[in-house]
Enzyme design. Structure first.
Site, PDB file in Angstrom:
ATOM      1  N   ASN A  35       0.867  -1.179   0.000  1.00 17.13           N
ATOM      2  CA  ASN A  35       0.000   0.000   0.000  1.00 17.13           C
ATOM      3  C   ASN A  35       0.906   1.232   0.000  1.00 17.13           C
ATOM      4  O   ASN A  35       1.478   1.577   1.028  1.00 17.13           O
ATOM      5  CB  ASN A  35      -0.905  -0.017   1.242  1.00 17.13           C
ATOM      6  CG  ASN A  35      -1.806   1.212   1.300  1.00 17.13           C
ATOM      7  OD1 ASN A  35      -1.826   2.021   0.369  1.00 17.13           O
ATOM      8  ND2 ASN A  35      -2.544   1.352   2.391  1.00 17.13           N
TER       9      ASN A  35
ATOM     10  N   HIS B  40      -9.673   1.316   4.622  1.00 20.20           N
ATOM     11  CA  HIS B  40      -8.427   1.494   5.376  1.00 20.20           C
ATOM     12  C   HIS B  40      -8.697   2.449   6.541  1.00 20.20           C
ATOM     13  O   HIS B  40      -9.497   3.370   6.420  1.00 20.20           O
ATOM     14  CB  HIS B  40      -7.340   2.065   4.456  1.00 20.20           C
ATOM     15  CG  HIS B  40      -5.982   1.992   5.076  1.00 20.20           C
ATOM     16  ND1 HIS B  40      -5.565   2.902   6.016  1.00 20.20           N
ATOM     17  CD2 HIS B  40      -4.977   1.100   4.931  1.00 20.20           C
ATOM     18  CE1 HIS B  40      -4.347   2.556   6.422  1.00 20.20           C
ATOM     19  NE2 HIS B  40      -3.968   1.478   5.779  1.00 20.20           N
TER      20      HIS B  40
ATOM     21  N   GLU C  44      -7.125   4.845   7.629  1.00 19.55           N
ATOM     22  CA  GLU C  44      -6.909   6.267   7.301  1.00 19.55           C
ATOM     23  C   GLU C  44      -8.128   6.841   6.587  1.00 19.55           C
ATOM     24  O   GLU C  44      -8.474   8.003   6.776  1.00 19.55           O
ATOM     25  CB  GLU C  44      -5.623   6.395   6.459  1.00 19.55           C
ATOM     26  CG  GLU C  44      -4.390   6.123   7.312  1.00 19.55           C
ATOM     27  CD  GLU C  44      -3.233   5.448   6.589  1.00 19.55           C
ATOM     28  OE1 GLU C  44      -3.194   5.448   5.348  1.00 19.55           O
ATOM     29  OE2 GLU C  44      -2.356   4.889   7.305  1.00 19.55           O
TER      30      GLU C  44
ATOM     31  N   GLY D 119       2.323   2.255  10.924  1.00 19.79           N
ATOM     32  CA  GLY D 119       3.296   3.339  10.798  1.00 19.79           C
ATOM     33  C   GLY D 119       3.956   3.701  12.118  1.00 19.79           C
ATOM     34  O   GLY D 119       4.612   4.744  12.222  1.00 19.79           O
TER      35      GLY D 119
ATOM     36  N   SER E 125       3.147  -2.228  10.385  1.00 18.07           N
ATOM     37  CA  SER E 125       4.597  -2.323  10.600  1.00 18.07           C
ATOM     38  C   SER E 125       5.190  -3.678  10.206  1.00 18.07           C
ATOM     39  O   SER E 125       6.141  -4.149  10.834  1.00 18.07           O
ATOM     40  CB  SER E 125       4.954  -1.972  12.052  1.00 18.07           C
ATOM     41  OG  SER E 125       4.579  -0.632  12.340  1.00 18.07           O
TER      42      SER E 125
ATOM     43  N   LYS F 162       0.052   4.202  -0.264  1.00 18.90           N
ATOM     44  CA  LYS F 162      -0.641   5.370   0.321  1.00 18.90           C
ATOM     45  C   LYS F 162      -0.379   6.591  -0.564  1.00 18.90           C
ATOM     46  O   LYS F 162      -0.287   6.451  -1.788  1.00 18.90           O
ATOM     47  CB  LYS F 162      -0.200   5.574   1.773  1.00 18.90           C
ATOM     48  CG  LYS F 162      -0.328   4.285   2.595  1.00 18.90           C
ATOM     49  CD  LYS F 162      -0.198   4.497   4.070  1.00 18.90           C
ATOM     50  CE  LYS F 162      -0.362   3.156   4.784  1.00 18.90           C
ATOM     51  NZ  LYS F 162      -0.339   3.262   6.230  1.00 18.90           N
TER      52      LYS F 162
ATOM     53  N   GLU G 154      -5.794  -4.772  10.357  1.00 17.58           N
ATOM     54  CA  GLU G 154      -4.747  -3.785  10.595  1.00 17.58           C
ATOM     55  C   GLU G 154      -5.034  -3.057  11.909  1.00 17.58           C
ATOM     56  O   GLU G 154      -5.821  -2.093  11.925  1.00 17.58           O
ATOM     57  CB  GLU G 154      -4.717  -2.756   9.453  1.00 17.58           C
ATOM     58  CG  GLU G 154      -4.407  -3.345   8.102  1.00 17.58           C
ATOM     59  CD  GLU G 154      -3.781  -2.317   7.156  1.00 17.58           C
ATOM     60  OE1 GLU G 154      -2.727  -2.618   6.596  1.00 17.58           O
ATOM     61  OE2 GLU G 154      -4.332  -1.204   7.027  1.00 17.58           O
TER      62      GLU G 154
HETATM   63  P1  13P Z   1       2.792   0.368   7.789  1.00 15.93           P
HETATM   64  O1  13P Z   1       3.283  -0.921   7.174  1.00 15.93           O
HETATM   65  O2  13P Z   1       3.566   1.572   7.325  1.00 15.93           O
HETATM   66  O3  13P Z   1       2.668   0.265   9.262  1.00 15.93           O
HETATM   67  O4  13P Z   1       1.303   0.586   7.207  1.00 15.93           O
HETATM   68  C1  13P Z   1       0.404  -0.444   7.295  1.00 15.93           C
HETATM   69  C2  13P Z   1      -0.764  -0.090   6.465  1.00 15.93           C
HETATM   70  O5  13P Z   1      -1.526   0.796   6.812  1.00 15.93           O
HETATM   71  C3  13P Z   1      -0.966  -0.819   5.218  1.00 15.93           C
HETATM   72  O6  13P Z   1      -2.214  -0.539   4.673  1.00 15.93           O
END
Ligand code: 13P
Length: 253
Positions: free
Chosen positions: A9, A97, A99, A175, A215, A11, A169
């Site tokens: 992803n 997601h 976010e 992150g 992560s 993002k 997740e």
């Molecule tokens: P990270 O791997 O940066 O923690 O992000 C996970 C994520 O949100 C994947 O969609």
């Protein structure tokens, strides 16, 4: 055997040139995708075609969108429909997601509509669920995730459910560098599968791929992916680094 998936992803990161270099770099490295394994790249909308072209003809490698709208078409300025995605050959969309839930107020109800329209257009949703830190601290994560599944997925028929990939997740692990332990991941994945089995039966639940996200990196992917109910990962930060993501692909069991 369930599909094992390493999904990147990106993002809202990278310029077009950086994205091209990243894909070229990953494709130039040896990787070992078996018949039931896939690598999926969820890239920003402007790069979908570029990624489709680079991955054309490659076995078990797919491009995903990071979102779509819930309506077929019409006066929805700035939105992207599944019909548009289908017309350029996209087969996966990341939905819900955390976010998008947090910054764009996407509700379980809206996500149910997005899931439906994806299925109507034969696009596989990678449906994200997962709890925030305060819910984990209160030890009510099971109830929280169960509600997300119930309100966005349980209207589906068994046949439709089998077209979904789920990504667990935990928000506190995204992150933050703070990965859920492989035991915590397994515990929640097993819970999700049990919930699905309760609604659709164990045979159906056994066919659903459940990815872990939060992560994931080369250093922990083998451990996390080795868990019985973990069928791969949805990877943010580490998917932007060639060697990291290649190692994560190669960590699929
Ligand atoms: P990270 O791997 O940066 O923690 O992000 C996970 C994520 O949100 C994947 O969609």
């Amino acid at each position: 055997m369930r599909k094992q998936i390493a999904a990147a992803n990106w993002k809202m990161n990278l310029t077009l040139e950086q994205g091209e270099q990243l894909l070229d770099g990953i494709l130039s490295k040896p990787h070992s995708l078996k018949a039931d394994q896939q690598a999926v790249f969820a890239v920003p909308f402007p790069y979908l075609l570029m990624a489709q072209q680079k991955l054309a003809g490659k076995q078990n490698v797919f491009v995903a969108a990071q979102n779509c709208y819930s309506k077929k078409n019409g006066a929805y300025t700035g939105e992207v429909s599944v019909e548009m995605l289908q017309s350029i050959g996209i087969t996966y969309v990341v939905l819900g997601h955390s976010e998008r839930r947090e910054y764009f107020q996407e509700s379980n109800r809206l996500l149910a509509d997005k899931v439906n329209i994806c299925i109507d257009y034969s696009i596989t949703p990678i449906f994200c669920c997962g709890e925030p830190l305060e819910i984990r601290e209160a030890n009510t994560q099971n109830e929280y995730v169960a509600k997300q599944l119930e309100e966005s997925l349980y209207h589906l028929s068994a046949e439709q459910l089998q077209k979904i990939v789920i990504a667990y997740e935990p928000i506190w692990a995204i992150g933050t560098g703070k990965t859920a332990s492989s035991a915590q991941a397994q515990e929640m994945h097993a819970f999700i599968r049990t919930q699905l089995a309760g609604k659709y039966g164990a045979a159906i639940a056994d066919t659903i791929s459940i990815l872990y996200g939060g992560s994931v990196k080369a250093a922990n992917a083998v451990d996390i992916f080795s868990q019985a109910d973990v069928d791969g990962g949805l990877v943010g930060g580490a998917s932007l680094i060639v060697d990291e993501f290649v190692a994560i692909i190669n960590a699929l069991k």
